[in-house]
Design a protein around this motif. Structure first.
Motif, PDB file in Angstrom:
ATOM      1  N   ASP A  18     -31.784  33.947 -29.124  1.00 23.34           N
ATOM      2  CA  ASP A  18     -31.573  33.050 -27.994  1.00 23.34           C
ATOM      3  C   ASP A  18     -30.950  33.847 -26.855  1.00 23.34           C
ATOM      4  O   ASP A  18     -30.077  34.689 -27.084  1.00 23.34           O
ATOM      5  N   ARG A  44     -45.220  27.343 -26.972  1.00 26.35           N
ATOM      6  CA  ARG A  44     -43.941  27.667 -27.590  1.00 26.35           C
ATOM      7  C   ARG A  44     -43.753  26.883 -28.875  1.00 26.35           C
ATOM      8  O   ARG A  44     -44.263  25.778 -29.027  1.00 26.35           O
ATOM      9  N   PHE A  45     -43.037  27.494 -29.800  1.00 17.81           N
ATOM     10  CA  PHE A  45     -42.627  26.797 -31.016  1.00 17.81           C
ATOM     11  C   PHE A  45     -41.108  26.834 -31.100  1.00 17.81           C
ATOM     12  O   PHE A  45     -40.511  27.865 -30.807  1.00 17.81           O
ATOM     13  N   ARG A  48     -42.080  20.635 -29.148  1.00 12.99           N
ATOM     14  CA  ARG A  48     -41.281  19.417 -29.300  1.00 12.99           C
ATOM     15  C   ARG A  48     -42.027  18.146 -28.912  1.00 12.99           C
ATOM     16  O   ARG A  48     -41.484  17.050 -28.984  1.00 12.99           O
ATOM     17  N   LEU A  60     -32.224  19.902 -33.992  1.00 17.24           N
ATOM     18  CA  LEU A  60     -31.607  21.002 -33.240  1.00 17.24           C
ATOM     19  C   LEU A  60     -30.483  20.511 -32.331  1.00 17.24           C
ATOM     20  O   LEU A  60     -29.496  21.202 -32.129  1.00 17.24           O
ATOM     21  N   PHE A  75     -40.694  23.017 -39.374  1.00 15.84           N
ATOM     22  CA  PHE A  75     -41.042  24.067 -38.404  1.00 15.84           C
ATOM     23  C   PHE A  75     -42.416  24.648 -38.733  1.00 15.84           C
ATOM     24  O   PHE A  75     -43.232  24.898 -37.844  1.00 15.84           O
ATOM     25  N   ARG A  79     -46.329  24.467 -36.750  1.00 15.10           N
ATOM     26  CA  ARG A  79     -47.314  25.513 -36.434  1.00 15.10           C
ATOM     27  C   ARG A  79     -48.681  25.147 -37.004  1.00 15.10           C
ATOM     28  O   ARG A  79     -49.711  25.314 -36.340  1.00 15.10           O
ATOM     29  N   ARG A 100     -41.905  32.317 -29.618  1.00 18.78           N
ATOM     30  CA  ARG A 100     -41.474  32.096 -31.018  1.00 18.78           C
ATOM     31  C   ARG A 100     -42.649  31.676 -31.901  1.00 18.78           C
ATOM     32  O   ARG A 100     -43.503  30.896 -31.500  1.00 18.78           O
ATOM     33  N   GLY A 105     -39.280  31.394 -37.688  1.00 20.75           N
ATOM     34  CA  GLY A 105     -39.190  30.493 -38.847  1.00 20.75           C
ATOM     35  C   GLY A 105     -38.498  31.169 -40.016  1.00 20.75           C
ATOM     36  O   GLY A 105     -37.570  30.609 -40.614  1.00 20.75           O
ATOM     37  N   PHE A 108     -34.597  32.665 -38.991  1.00 18.51           N
ATOM     38  CA  PHE A 108     -33.534  31.651 -38.867  1.00 18.51           C
ATOM     39  C   PHE A 108     -33.227  30.995 -40.211  1.00 18.51           C
ATOM     40  O   PHE A 108     -32.070  30.776 -40.546  1.00 18.51           O
ATOM     41  N   TYR A 153     -27.517  26.635 -34.157  1.00 14.70           N
ATOM     42  CA  TYR A 153     -27.881  28.060 -34.252  1.00 14.70           C
ATOM     43  C   TYR A 153     -27.370  28.903 -33.080  1.00 14.70           C
ATOM     44  O   TYR A 153     -27.463  30.120 -33.129  1.00 14.70           O
TER      45      TYR A 153
HETATM   46  N1  FDM Z   1     -36.368  28.057 -34.829  1.00 15.33           N
HETATM   47  C1  FDM Z   1     -37.541  28.170 -34.165  1.00 15.33           C
HETATM   48  C2  FDM Z   1     -36.334  28.001 -36.211  1.00 15.33           C
HETATM   49  O1  FDM Z   1     -35.259  27.887 -36.817  1.00 15.33           O
HETATM   50  N2  FDM Z   1     -37.505  28.045 -36.905  1.00 15.33           N
HETATM   51  C3  FDM Z   1     -38.704  28.162 -36.280  1.00 15.33           C
HETATM   52  O2  FDM Z   1     -39.768  28.211 -36.947  1.00 15.33           O
HETATM   53  C4  FDM Z   1     -38.738  28.229 -34.858  1.00 15.33           C
HETATM   54  C5  FDM Z   1     -40.028  28.337 -34.129  1.00 15.33           C
HETATM   55  O3  FDM Z   1     -35.206  26.759 -33.269  1.00 15.33           O
HETATM   56  F1  FDM Z   1     -32.664  28.418 -32.438  1.00 15.33           F
HETATM   57  C6  FDM Z   1     -35.103  27.928 -34.065  1.00 15.33           C
HETATM   58  C7  FDM Z   1     -34.825  29.024 -33.096  1.00 15.33           C
HETATM   59  C8  FDM Z   1     -33.979  28.343 -32.045  1.00 15.33           C
HETATM   60  C9  FDM Z   1     -34.372  26.893 -32.111  1.00 15.33           C
HETATM   61  O4  FDM Z   1     -35.920  27.288 -30.316  1.00 15.33           O
HETATM   62  C10 FDM Z   1     -35.088  26.353 -30.896  1.00 15.33           C
HETATM   63  P1  FDM Z   1     -35.926  27.438 -28.700  1.00 15.33           P
HETATM   64  O5  FDM Z   1     -36.867  28.594 -28.450  1.00 15.33           O
HETATM   65  O6  FDM Z   1     -34.516  27.785 -28.309  1.00 15.33           O
HETATM   66  O7  FDM Z   1     -36.401  26.126 -28.154  1.00 15.33           O
END
Ligand code: FDM
Ligand code: MG
Length: 212
Positions: A18, A44-45, A48, A60, A75, A79, A100, A105, A108, A153
């Protein structure tokens, strides 16, 4: 068919902690490719927008609690639900820049203590990126850039663990970009790598699957 006669697009994934500059660089790269005559979309993943994506977004932002394995699989499902559209776009000549992907995935969820192999399993069979650009920055340096938000996170100690797991996922498709350089320097480096890859794909580089 006419569609398959077209040169295919490239699947370009951008990964990093991040605040590593992913979103900014993805947007710049998109306009660069478009202005160079390559049809391009920015994805982006997590995505949302879908119903799965809304569950992820609630998690989140701490509006819901989910078991670690459950959110990991959501997650991944997020995809998979986009995978056939992804393939169609690539095959009909659109380059996709994806902010991402499966590496986030695995990194994290592994940082929370789940096994790497367990985390990789649901990703197997998704399209493999032609190129992964890893925007490399230390968690401390990232946090200095205006700080983290208040999503799950976004903490330095956790991000440090994530960066360690990212390192274990590196393979030959990865290009490590020093994200501590100026925005312009990072932008130029990315452009060169990606243009080469887009050309390779248009010349017939075949698509492959994770995680082989
Ligand atoms: N993240 C993102 C995951 O934990 N797993 C995943 O598969 C993906 C794609 O989600 F902290 C986490 C990474 C980040 C949060 O992502 C949201 P953005 O890019 O900050 O929106
Ligand atoms: Mg974030």
């Amino acid at each position: 068919s006419e569609a398959s006669a077209k040169p295919r697009g490239a699947l370009i994934v951008v990964e990093g902690l991040d605040r590593s500059g992913k979103s900014t660089q993805c947007a710049k790269l998109r306009s660069f490719l478009e202005s160079s005559g390559h049809p391009t979309e920015l994805w982006r993943f997590p995505d949302r927008e879908t119903s799965v994506g809304q569950m992820i977004s609630a998690y989140l932002s701490n509006k819901s609690q989910l078991d670690d394995r459950t959110i990991h699989l959501l997650f991944s499902a997020n995809r998979w639900e986009k995978s056939s559209l992804m393939e169609e776009k690539l095959k009909t000549g659109t380059t996709l820049i994806v902010d991402r992907y499966s590496y986030s995935g695995v990194a994290f969820s592994s940082a929370k203590g789940l096994g790497i192999e367990w985390c990789k399993a649901p990703e197997v069979g998704l399209l493999a990126p032609d190129s992964v650009l890893y925007l490399d920055i230390s968690p401390e340096r990232a946090a200095e850039r205006g700080g983290y938000g208040d999503e799950r996170y976004e903490r330095v100690d956790f991000q440090r663990k994530v960066s360690e797991f990212y390192q274990t996922l590196r393979d030959s498709s990865w290009k490590i970009i020093d994200a501590g350089e100026t925005m312009e320097e990072v932008e130029k480096k990315i452009q060169q790598v990606v243009l080469d890859k887009v050309k390779e794909c248009a010349q017939g580089k075949s698509l492959s699957l994770l995680w082989s």
